[in-house]
Write an enzyme that holds these catalytic residues in place. Sequence first.
Site, PDB file in Angstrom:
ATOM      1  N   ASP A  93       0.817  -1.222   0.000  1.00  0.00           N
ATOM      2  CA  ASP A  93       0.000   0.000   0.000  1.00  0.00           C
ATOM      3  C   ASP A  93       0.845   1.264   0.000  1.00  0.00           C
ATOM      4  O   ASP A  93       1.836   1.366   0.744  1.00  0.00           O
ATOM      5  CB  ASP A  93      -0.867   0.038   1.273  1.00  0.00           C
ATOM      6  CG  ASP A  93      -2.268  -0.488   1.028  1.00  0.00           C
ATOM      7  OD1 ASP A  93      -2.641  -0.744  -0.139  1.00  0.00           O
ATOM      8  OD2 ASP A  93      -3.003  -0.660   2.024  1.00  0.00           O
ATOM      9  N   LYS A 122      -0.432  -0.291  -4.330  1.00  0.00           N
ATOM     10  CA  LYS A 122      -1.875  -0.032  -4.331  1.00  0.00           C
ATOM     11  C   LYS A 122      -2.143   1.382  -3.826  1.00  0.00           C
ATOM     12  O   LYS A 122      -1.511   1.831  -2.862  1.00  0.00           O
ATOM     13  CB  LYS A 122      -2.607  -1.055  -3.447  1.00  0.00           C
ATOM     14  CG  LYS A 122      -4.118  -0.793  -3.333  1.00  0.00           C
ATOM     15  CD  LYS A 122      -4.871  -1.981  -2.775  1.00  0.00           C
ATOM     16  CE  LYS A 122      -4.843  -2.115  -1.277  1.00  0.00           C
ATOM     17  NZ  LYS A 122      -5.406  -0.981  -0.515  1.00  0.00           N
ATOM     18  N   GLU A 124      -5.521   4.339  -3.160  1.00  0.00           N
ATOM     19  CA  GLU A 124      -6.976   4.457  -2.991  1.00  0.00           C
ATOM     20  C   GLU A 124      -7.553   5.561  -3.872  1.00  0.00           C
ATOM     21  O   GLU A 124      -6.972   6.649  -3.987  1.00  0.00           O
ATOM     22  CB  GLU A 124      -7.313   4.742  -1.518  1.00  0.00           C
ATOM     23  CG  GLU A 124      -6.938   3.595  -0.600  1.00  0.00           C
ATOM     24  CD  GLU A 124      -7.385   3.811   0.846  1.00  0.00           C
ATOM     25  OE1 GLU A 124      -8.131   4.778   1.139  1.00  0.00           O
ATOM     26  OE2 GLU A 124      -6.982   2.988   1.701  1.00  0.00           O
ATOM     27  N   GLU A 189     -13.816  -2.576  -1.966  1.00  0.00           N
ATOM     28  CA  GLU A 189     -14.041  -2.826  -0.542  1.00  0.00           C
ATOM     29  C   GLU A 189     -15.430  -2.366  -0.120  1.00  0.00           C
ATOM     30  O   GLU A 189     -15.813  -1.212  -0.387  1.00  0.00           O
ATOM     31  CB  GLU A 189     -12.970  -2.084   0.283  1.00  0.00           C
ATOM     32  CG  GLU A 189     -13.166  -2.253   1.789  1.00  0.00           C
ATOM     33  CD  GLU A 189     -11.982  -1.794   2.629  1.00  0.00           C
ATOM     34  OE1 GLU A 189     -10.962  -1.362   2.053  1.00  0.00           O
ATOM     35  OE2 GLU A 189     -12.083  -1.882   3.864  1.00  0.00           O
TER      36      GLU A 189
END
Length: 271
Positions: A93, A122, A124, A189
Amino acid sequence: MNSYSSNDTLKPLSITDLAAMKQQGEKISCLTAYDASFSALIDRVGVDMMLVGDSLGMVIQGHDTTLPVALRDIVYHTRCVSNARRRAFIVADLPFMTYATPLMAAKSASKLMQLGGAQMVKLEGARIDCVSFLVNQGIPVCGHLGLLPQSINQLGSYKVQGREQAEADQMLVDALALQQAGAGLLVVECVPASLAKDISSQLTIPVIGIGAGVDCDGQVLVLYDMLNIGTIKRPRFSKDFISGAANIEAAIQAYHQAVKLSLFPTDEHSY
Ligand code: KIV
């Protein structure tokens, strides 16, 4: 029952192996990992992917949110995980505010890959600017839509995303834009199962769900939630795999098998 213990080859999996699994209809199993011992165990069981998530801010460091996690924390834990893995694909992340601009994203991602040993990073949100910049530099990217824990102070609470039609439509548009920008994977998610199914069928890249129903191309859970050793209440979409299992390895094996056979998540763990 089929036995999925695909760890008979020790060659590390690549993004093309994961893409081929989607093509062939084989579900992708993923767990978060933060250290060498769990990395070795998860890898031995044959789990396909390990995510060094910024959830470590909550389950390892004891914070209330993922926001305090620093880049050096993810680098350190990614190094621990990559030192012990033999086969599983490693995603790390990018923490909060380490990708405020495409250049910051590239500098942060290079540390995760060069110092940590991550194969993919990754981030967001629908950060198309960062994704295309990273991909142009040769950095593989995993997108993350739906519930975005780094935006908790804007969201107000950890709740299901995409229940309204307009929000669901936007999520599909964002997912397609991330793929178009070059993302190789997408995590969704805490979204309704029907929306995640739609996104998974419309995208050619693998879609990994968490709280997103059984029709995603793969599943991820926070390791400490599924082992029921977290300090905060386990989310409804997670499942305690340790109760009834002989030991931790058996619990991870049960999760891996359940994902491969589409036995997890059930309706009880979906929205
Ligand atoms: O940080 C993390 O562990 C994650 C998963 C919840 C997908 O992003």
